[in-house]
Design an enzyme around this catalytic site. Sequence first.
Site, PDB file in Angstrom:
ATOM      1  N   SER A 293       2.496   4.205  -0.001  1.00 49.10           N
ATOM      2  CA  SER A 293       1.500   5.232  -0.294  1.00 49.10           C
ATOM      3  C   SER A 293       0.138   4.598  -0.514  1.00 49.10           C
ATOM      4  O   SER A 293       0.031   3.480  -1.038  1.00 49.10           O
ATOM      5  CB  SER A 293       1.897   6.015  -1.547  1.00 49.10           C
ATOM      6  OG  SER A 293       0.854   6.853  -1.978  1.00 49.10           O
TER       7      SER A 293
ATOM      8  N   TYR B 227       3.679   6.708 -10.185  1.00 49.03           N
ATOM      9  CA  TYR B 227       4.069   6.819  -8.777  1.00 49.03           C
ATOM     10  C   TYR B 227       3.444   5.704  -7.948  1.00 49.03           C
ATOM     11  O   TYR B 227       4.130   4.992  -7.206  1.00 49.03           O
ATOM     12  CB  TYR B 227       3.654   8.179  -8.227  1.00 49.03           C
ATOM     13  CG  TYR B 227       3.762   8.269  -6.719  1.00 49.03           C
ATOM     14  CD1 TYR B 227       5.007   8.302  -6.102  1.00 49.03           C
ATOM     15  CD2 TYR B 227       2.628   8.307  -5.913  1.00 49.03           C
ATOM     16  CE1 TYR B 227       5.122   8.369  -4.720  1.00 49.03           C
ATOM     17  CE2 TYR B 227       2.729   8.375  -4.535  1.00 49.03           C
ATOM     18  CZ  TYR B 227       3.975   8.410  -3.950  1.00 49.03           C
ATOM     19  OH  TYR B 227       4.080   8.470  -2.581  1.00 49.03           O
TER      20      TYR B 227
ATOM     21  N   LYS C 258       5.376   2.472  -6.039  1.00 52.19           N
ATOM     22  CA  LYS C 258       5.285   2.148  -4.621  1.00 52.19           C
ATOM     23  C   LYS C 258       4.824   0.706  -4.413  1.00 52.19           C
ATOM     24  O   LYS C 258       5.311   0.010  -3.512  1.00 52.19           O
ATOM     25  CB  LYS C 258       4.337   3.119  -3.922  1.00 52.19           C
ATOM     26  CG  LYS C 258       4.913   4.505  -3.715  1.00 52.19           C
ATOM     27  CD  LYS C 258       6.124   4.459  -2.797  1.00 52.19           C
ATOM     28  CE  LYS C 258       6.641   5.838  -2.441  1.00 52.19           C
ATOM     29  NZ  LYS C 258       7.788   5.783  -1.493  1.00 52.19           N
TER      30      LYS C 258
END
Length: 320
Positions: free
Chosen positions: A117, A141, A145
């Site tokens: 991402s 998040y 990643k």
Amino acid sequence: MTWLVTGGAGYIGSHVVKALAHAGLSTVVVDDLSSGFRDFVGPEVPFVYGSILDGELLLKTIDDHDVTGVIHVAGYKYAGVSVQRPLHTYEQNVTGTAVLLAAMAEKNVDRIVFSSSAAVYGTPPTELVTEDTPKNPQSPYGESKLIGEWLLRDQGIAAGLRHTSLRYFNVVGSGDPALYDTSPHNLFPLVFAALKAGKTPRINGDDYDTPDGTNVRDYVHVADLATSHVAAALRLDAGEPLEAAYNLGSGDGNSVGDIMRTVAEVTGIAFEPVIAPRRPGDPARIVAAGDLAARDLDWAMRHDLREMVASAWEATRRAS
């Protein structure tokens, strides 16, 4: 020879599965359907219900389907919510990836394409993001990643894993009217839901230093994204070199105002978006350069904004 697609029943994963089939590659899907849909996977594709946290299930799937490579799309993808659910986010995205890599190592599966991402960059210091832009994730998040990329890197050093990570911002559109974005946090579904409910979509701030005063971001079509996942898989199968990570970016982006105007044109629903206050810390413009991916992964913006909106709207209407 089969490619395992984790999260293959989700919005992005299901498009990857279709692109793999179009390229003549055999696939098997593992998905716990926490955000995916069984109907997103065609009956011709083997489907295994379960979590990537289940190592025994992964080992059995690899054996049963002669898996030789993995496209790892499964993950908890809600950046904002991850702030409230950090442990869940790390379990799904970090522990899950580690369990997957362990199963691959045990079964000598040595190639993986990782759905990363652009959240790994956080709020970058420049408007145009390249692969060398400093990594400064600002949510669990984004951190998860980046840790996933580190796991691939370290396993590559330790065990010869061949890998690449694909980073992208906002994925939109539909490559098949039966497949659509169901996220309650993404812009297109939010705008469509508001219109269908007779409400007016909103824009957070219209006084940024951009051509129309609204934020500019990268929006890329999901089918274009899937094409580059397949290109990465084919290069790994052929033993060809790949960079550790690639940005799948437009290089110029679209403004939120552009999107609202295009939505009005495509849907035939005339509206003037409500202008809400800026969100704290929201940069005026962030887009990614896709030059390396264009060189190696058949990356191209094959769909313009109108095609992105129209395909997404058609899929959403069919799902209603």
